[in-house]
Design an enzyme around this catalytic site. Structure first.
Site, PDB file in Angstrom:
ATOM      1  N   SER A   1       0.774  -1.204   0.052  1.00 25.25           N
ATOM      2  CA  SER A   1      -0.060  -0.089  -0.022  1.00 25.25           C
ATOM      3  C   SER A   1       0.804   1.200   0.124  1.00 25.25           C
ATOM      4  CB  SER A   1      -0.931  -0.120   1.152  1.00 25.25           C
ATOM      5  OG  SER A   1      -0.305   0.562   2.299  1.00 25.25           O
ATOM      6  N   LYS A   2       0.432   2.253  -0.676  1.00 25.09           N
ATOM      7  CA  LYS A   2       1.091   3.462  -0.965  1.00 25.09           C
ATOM      8  C   LYS A   2       1.476   4.187   0.434  1.00 25.09           C
ATOM      9  CE  LYS A   2      -0.994   6.888  -3.050  1.00 25.09           C
ATOM     10  NZ  LYS A   2      -1.425   8.147  -3.667  1.00 25.09           N
ATOM     11  N   ARG A   3       0.276   3.867   1.221  1.00 25.88           N
ATOM     12  CA  ARG A   3       0.649   4.636   2.678  1.00 25.88           C
ATOM     13  C   ARG A   3       1.856   4.149   3.402  1.00 25.88           C
ATOM     14  NH1 ARG A   3      -4.702   5.642   5.786  1.00 25.88           N
ATOM     15  NH2 ARG A   3      -5.243   6.879   3.783  1.00 25.88           N
ATOM     16  N   ARG A   4       1.676   2.783   3.536  1.00 26.70           N
ATOM     17  CA  ARG A   4       2.504   2.091   4.617  1.00 26.70           C
ATOM     18  C   ARG A   4       3.784   1.787   3.931  1.00 26.70           C
ATOM     19  NH1 ARG A   4      -0.982  -1.257   6.141  1.00 26.70           N
ATOM     20  NH2 ARG A   4      -0.197  -2.800   4.465  1.00 26.70           N
TER      21      ARG A   4
END
Length: 471
Positions: free
Chosen positions: A239-242
């Site tokens: 995921s982009k966020r993590r």
RNA sequence: GCCCCCAUCGUCUAGUGGCCUAGGACACCACCCUUUCAAGGUGGCGGCACGGGUUCGAAUCCCGUUGGGGGUGCCA
């Protein structure tokens, strides 16, 4: 019937970001296009105008270019994004309605949920199927899922069966009349003559719906291929966020595109033989979508770095020096740019080449050559000067360095001579000298950089270290 | 809840019924080499999730269990 030129569609990712997983899917598509004389079709699709499309698509095409994927002919902004195309999608939906494959419904989300609760069934129950509603305010157009089974022929996974009664009558047109992504996607695929859709496995559950739409629109569905997703150490989809997921990050760190591509290809697939380091041309030759693994793969940065190290060591010296330029001229560099000396770097480069996995590690190995006062690692200094022989031997070395010939061999034999006197091995004896010159306890072989630094500066650093030690 | 997918060393994989005492790569460990650190060389550790079938024979085929992931919107 002549078989059409295959057109392989690649969409960056459902969330609209070209992350490493998407990069791999792009690679697969590109490869197939090369192998089958087909076309690689990049399609960016998003209805959210708040995203900055020109910038975003530019980032993606840049990343593709870095990986060696030519998207110049195929770059395409999804028609769905451009409102003028919405008419085509609406028209397709209306054609489905006219053909009897769809119907209008006026139930609200709350009403649907209430009915589902009351009946104990899941989701929408087809309540309006036979109510004969037409278009109107608050009415959505739903697809009438036929009875029976939908089987998806997937190049990677084989046949996947779906019982149609587990698929609810899904929405085609919202109550405000706008088409839904799923529909637009199929309409655009048909419009663009897409023959092969290669994408991540997360799309597999929605594929029967799309396939039904292709059929309802009177077109034979494309060949599907759902490749496994990439996961993090928690086995969750990247995921982009993590996760560190943007291709650009790896580029900026000094990962070579060849290494990135090679590593990405080993996720879900492997070349024959005992080595996984193979050139792209070999991959093009050997790769088959049918042979791609079915299970998710963990993106292992350590292995990527190891691959990158291999590629760095395979480079000619000239190539390596060239590859180092961006990282040497970066603003992150610890020395004042005007003090950088290309000749000095080129002399030391062969010793650097076997010691880095990523290019970003290069400056830290040579910084002391270009800095006026290289920072000293306190812990290493204390340790190296902790013994009682450290200072005296260093002073002796300095004395000899004042007059000896200034060449690598002599510099080394002088230190060895001091070592012989005190019964100390070179490996041990060079510790304090190394700290004095470089500020660190590890690095490239020592006498080459001393030679490059010159007599005056070397002696200055030694004396300054001796002074520091005696404080 | 329902649906779909997946399951070989820690990780990525080879394996398509007998060539499997399960092969390689990364990581890890040891030794050699050595000017510290690397690189290189040699060796080592380590795996077919579980239970039933089918078969003369199963990592491989079938069923089930368990575990993981994904999908299921008037998001894209």
């Amino acid at each position: 019937m002549a078989s059409p030129t295959p057109r392989y569609r690649f969409a960056p990712s459902p969330t609209g970001y070209f992350h490493v997983g998407g990069a791999r899917t792009a690679l697969y598509n590109w490869l197939l296009a090369l192998q089958n004389d087909g076309v690689f079709v990049l399609r960016v699709e998003d209805t959210d105008e708040s995203r900055n499309h020109p910038q975003w698509t530019q980032g993606i095409t840049d990343a593709l270019g870095w990986l060696g994927i030519d998207s110049s002919d195929s770059h395409f902004e999804g028609p769905y994004f451009q409102s003028s195309y919405a008419a085509e999608h609406v028209a397709a939906a209306e054609a489905i309605f006219v053909a009897g494959h769809g119907y209008y419904c006026d139930l609200t989300t709350e009403q649907i949920q209430e009915r589902a609760k009351a009946s104990g069934l899941n989701g929408y129950d087809g309540y309006s199927r036979d109510r004969g509603l037409g278009p109107g305010p608050g009415h959505v157009l739903r697809f009438k899922v036929p009875a029976g089974q939908t089987v998806v022929h997937d190049t990677v996974r084989g046949e996947v069966d779906f019982a149609n009664d587990t698929i609810e009558d899904f929405v085609l047109l919202r109550s405000n009349g706008s088409p839904v992504f799923l529909l637009a996607n199929v309409v655009d695929d048909i419009a663009m003559n897409i023959t092969d859709v290669v994408r991540a496995e997360e799309h597999l559950p929605n594929t029967p719906k799309q396939q039904m739409l292709w059929n309802a629109l009177g077109s034979p569905p494309p060949r599907w291929a759902h490749v496994p997703v990439l996961v993090n150490e928690q086995r969750k989809k990247l995921s982009k966020r993590r996760d560190k997921v943007a291709v650009e990050q790896y580029r900026d760190e000094g990962i070579l595109p060849e290494a990135m591509v090679n590593y990405l290809m080993t996720l879900g697939w492997a070349p024959h033989g005992d080595t996984e380091i193979v050139p792209w041309s070999h991959i093009v030759e050997e790769f088959k979508l049918e042979n791609v693994n079915h299970s998710p793969a963990f993106f292992d940065v350590k292995k990527l770095n190891a691959f990158n190290g291999e590629y760095i060591r395979m480079m000619s010296l000239d190539k390596f020096i060239e590859a180092c330029q961006p990282v040497l001229k970066s603003e992150q560099v610890p020395w004042p740019p005007e003090r950088f000396n290309p000749d000095v770097f080129n002399s030391i480069a062969p010793l650097v080449q076997t010691r880095v996995a990523v290019l970003a590690e290069v400056p830290a190995l040579v910084d002391f050559l270009f800095m006026e006062e290289p920072p000293i690692d306190d812990a290493a200094f204390t340790k190296a000067f902790g013994s009682d022989w450290a200072c005296p031997t260093l002073v002796e070395i300095a004395t000899r360095y004042e007059t000896c010939a200034w060449s690598v061999d002599v510099l080394k034999t002088e230190v060895e001579a001091v070592g012989a006197k005190h019964d100390l091995k070179l490996g041990k004896l060079q510790g304090p000298l190394r700290i004095a010159i470089t500020g660190r306890s590890v690095g490239t072989p020592l006498f080459e950089p001393i030679e490059l630094l010159g007599r005056a500066e070397s002696l200055r650093r030694i004396n300054s270290a001796v002074q520091r030690a005696s404080r």
